[in-house]
Design a protein around this motif. Structure first.
Motif, short mmCIF file in Angstrom:
data_model
loop_
_atom_site.label_atom_id
_atom_site.label_comp_id
_atom_site.label_asym_id
_atom_site.label_seq_id
_atom_site.Cartn_x
_atom_site.Cartn_y
_atom_site.Cartn_z
N ARG A 22 132.96 -41.97 -17.50
CA ARG A 22 132.53 -40.70 -16.90
C ARG A 22 133.72 -39.80 -16.62
NH1 ARG A 22 132.76 -37.85 -12.81
NH2 ARG A 22 133.84 -39.43 -11.61
N HIS A 23 134.77 -40.37 -16.06
CA HIS A 23 135.97 -39.60 -15.74
C HIS A 23 136.63 -39.08 -17.01
CE1 HIS A 23 140.22 -38.93 -14.66
NE2 HIS A 23 139.69 -38.53 -13.51
N ALA A 24 136.73 -39.91 -18.04
CA ALA A 24 137.34 -39.49 -19.30
C ALA A 24 136.54 -38.36 -19.95
CB ALA A 24 137.45 -40.67 -20.26
N LEU A 25 135.22 -38.47 -19.91
CA LEU A 25 134.38 -37.41 -20.47
C LEU A 25 134.60 -36.10 -19.72
CD1 LEU A 25 131.06 -39.37 -21.11
CD2 LEU A 25 132.61 -38.42 -22.85
N GLY A 26 134.71 -36.18 -18.39
CA GLY A 26 134.99 -34.98 -17.59
C GLY A 26 136.32 -34.37 -17.97
N SER A 27 137.32 -35.21 -18.19
CA SER A 27 138.65 -34.73 -18.59
C SER A 27 138.63 -34.07 -19.97
CB SER A 27 139.65 -35.89 -18.62
OG SER A 27 139.80 -36.45 -17.34
N MET A 28 137.65 -34.45 -20.79
CA MET A 28 137.53 -33.89 -22.13
C MET A 28 136.66 -32.64 -22.16
SD MET A 28 137.11 -37.48 -24.19
CE MET A 28 137.01 -36.75 -25.81
N GLY A 29 136.21 -32.20 -20.99
CA GLY A 29 135.41 -30.98 -20.92
C GLY A 29 133.91 -31.19 -20.84
N PHE A 30 133.46 -32.43 -20.80
CA PHE A 30 132.03 -32.71 -20.67
C PHE A 30 131.68 -32.81 -19.18
CE2 PHE A 30 133.33 -34.49 -24.77
CZ PHE A 30 132.44 -33.83 -25.61
N ALA A 31 131.61 -31.65 -18.52
CA ALA A 31 131.48 -31.60 -17.07
C ALA A 31 130.09 -31.99 -16.57
CB ALA A 31 131.83 -30.20 -16.58
N GLY A 32 129.08 -31.99 -17.42
CA GLY A 32 127.71 -32.25 -16.98
C GLY A 32 127.35 -33.72 -16.81
N VAL A 33 128.27 -34.62 -17.07
CA VAL A 33 127.95 -36.06 -16.97
C VAL A 33 128.18 -36.51 -15.52
CG1 VAL A 33 128.49 -38.38 -17.80
CG2 VAL A 33 128.66 -36.42 -19.37
N GLU A 34 127.10 -36.85 -14.85
CA GLU A 34 127.17 -37.22 -13.44
C GLU A 34 127.28 -38.72 -13.22
OE1 GLU A 34 123.82 -35.40 -11.59
OE2 GLU A 34 124.65 -33.38 -11.83
N GLY A 35 126.95 -39.51 -14.22
CA GLY A 35 127.05 -40.95 -14.07
C GLY A 35 126.97 -41.65 -15.42
N VAL A 36 127.65 -42.78 -15.53
CA VAL A 36 127.63 -43.58 -16.75
C VAL A 36 127.49 -45.04 -16.34
CG1 VAL A 36 128.95 -44.34 -18.77
CG2 VAL A 36 129.10 -41.96 -18.02
N ARG A 37 126.59 -45.74 -17.00
CA ARG A 37 126.46 -47.19 -16.85
C ARG A 37 126.72 -47.79 -18.22
NH1 ARG A 37 126.35 -49.19 -11.88
NH2 ARG A 37 124.83 -50.78 -12.36
N GLN A 38 127.63 -48.71 -18.29
CA GLN A 38 127.97 -49.33 -19.57
C GLN A 38 127.36 -50.72 -19.64
OE1 GLN A 38 131.83 -48.58 -21.05
NE2 GLN A 38 131.98 -50.54 -22.09
N GLY A 39 126.85 -51.06 -20.80
CA GLY A 39 126.26 -52.37 -21.00
C GLY A 39 126.67 -52.94 -22.34
N LYS A 40 125.91 -53.92 -22.79
CA LYS A 40 126.21 -54.52 -24.09
C LYS A 40 124.90 -54.85 -24.80
CE LYS A 40 127.12 -58.82 -21.68
NZ LYS A 40 128.13 -59.77 -21.28
N VAL A 41 124.99 -54.92 -26.11
CA VAL A 41 123.86 -55.29 -26.95
C VAL A 41 124.29 -56.48 -27.80
CG1 VAL A 41 122.33 -54.56 -28.81
CG2 VAL A 41 122.99 -52.93 -27.04
N ILE A 42 123.46 -57.51 -27.83
CA ILE A 42 123.73 -58.69 -28.63
C ILE A 42 122.57 -58.87 -29.60
CG2 ILE A 42 124.06 -61.20 -28.59
CD1 ILE A 42 125.13 -60.84 -25.72
N GLU A 43 122.88 -58.97 -30.89
CA GLU A 43 121.86 -59.22 -31.89
C GLU A 43 121.96 -60.66 -32.37
OE1 GLU A 43 121.11 -54.76 -33.69
OE2 GLU A 43 121.79 -56.34 -35.04
N LEU A 44 120.82 -61.31 -32.44
CA LEU A 44 120.76 -62.72 -32.84
C LEU A 44 119.87 -62.86 -34.06
CD1 LEU A 44 120.03 -64.01 -29.25
CD2 LEU A 44 122.21 -64.27 -30.44
N GLU A 45 120.29 -63.67 -35.00
CA GLU A 45 119.46 -64.03 -36.16
C GLU A 45 118.93 -65.44 -35.87
OE1 GLU A 45 117.63 -63.34 -39.66
OE2 GLU A 45 119.19 -61.96 -38.99
N LEU A 46 117.62 -65.55 -35.75
CA LEU A 46 117.00 -66.80 -35.34
C LEU A 46 116.25 -67.46 -36.49
CD1 LEU A 46 115.45 -65.45 -32.02
CD2 LEU A 46 117.60 -66.69 -32.26
#
Length: 79
Positions: A22-46
């Motif tokens: 969020r802070h980096a995006l603000g520094s890059m001029g993307f001022a409208g981002v009020e919050g960021v949640r980061q996650g992960k995606v795992i794909e499995l072949e079963l």
């Protein structure tokens, strides 16, 4: 069969990576981002072909290893 697991921090758990993004995006001029949640995606072949059994198996994987259920929530998607 393929499965996709989406893992995110639970609400109320601090997300320092998300805040850094969020802070980096603000520094890059993307001022409208009020919050960021980061996650992960795992794909499995079963090998399992039965959807109900596959979902149960992936749920057990999440509970045992893939997600830290104390601070993370997960969703299983069969593809």
């Amino acid at each position: 069969m393929k499965a996709r697991v989406h893992i995110m921090l639970k609400n109320g758990v601090l997300d320092p990576q998300g805040e850094a993004v969020r802070h980096a995006l603000g520094s890059m001029g993307f001022a409208g981002v009020e919050g960021v949640r980061q996650g992960k995606v795992i794909e499995l072949e079963l090998a399992e072909t039965d959807a109900e059994k596959a979902e149960a198996e992936v749920t057990r994987m999440c509970e045992a290893l893939l997600a830290n259920t104390v601070i993370e929530r997960y969703e299983v998607e069969l593809l």
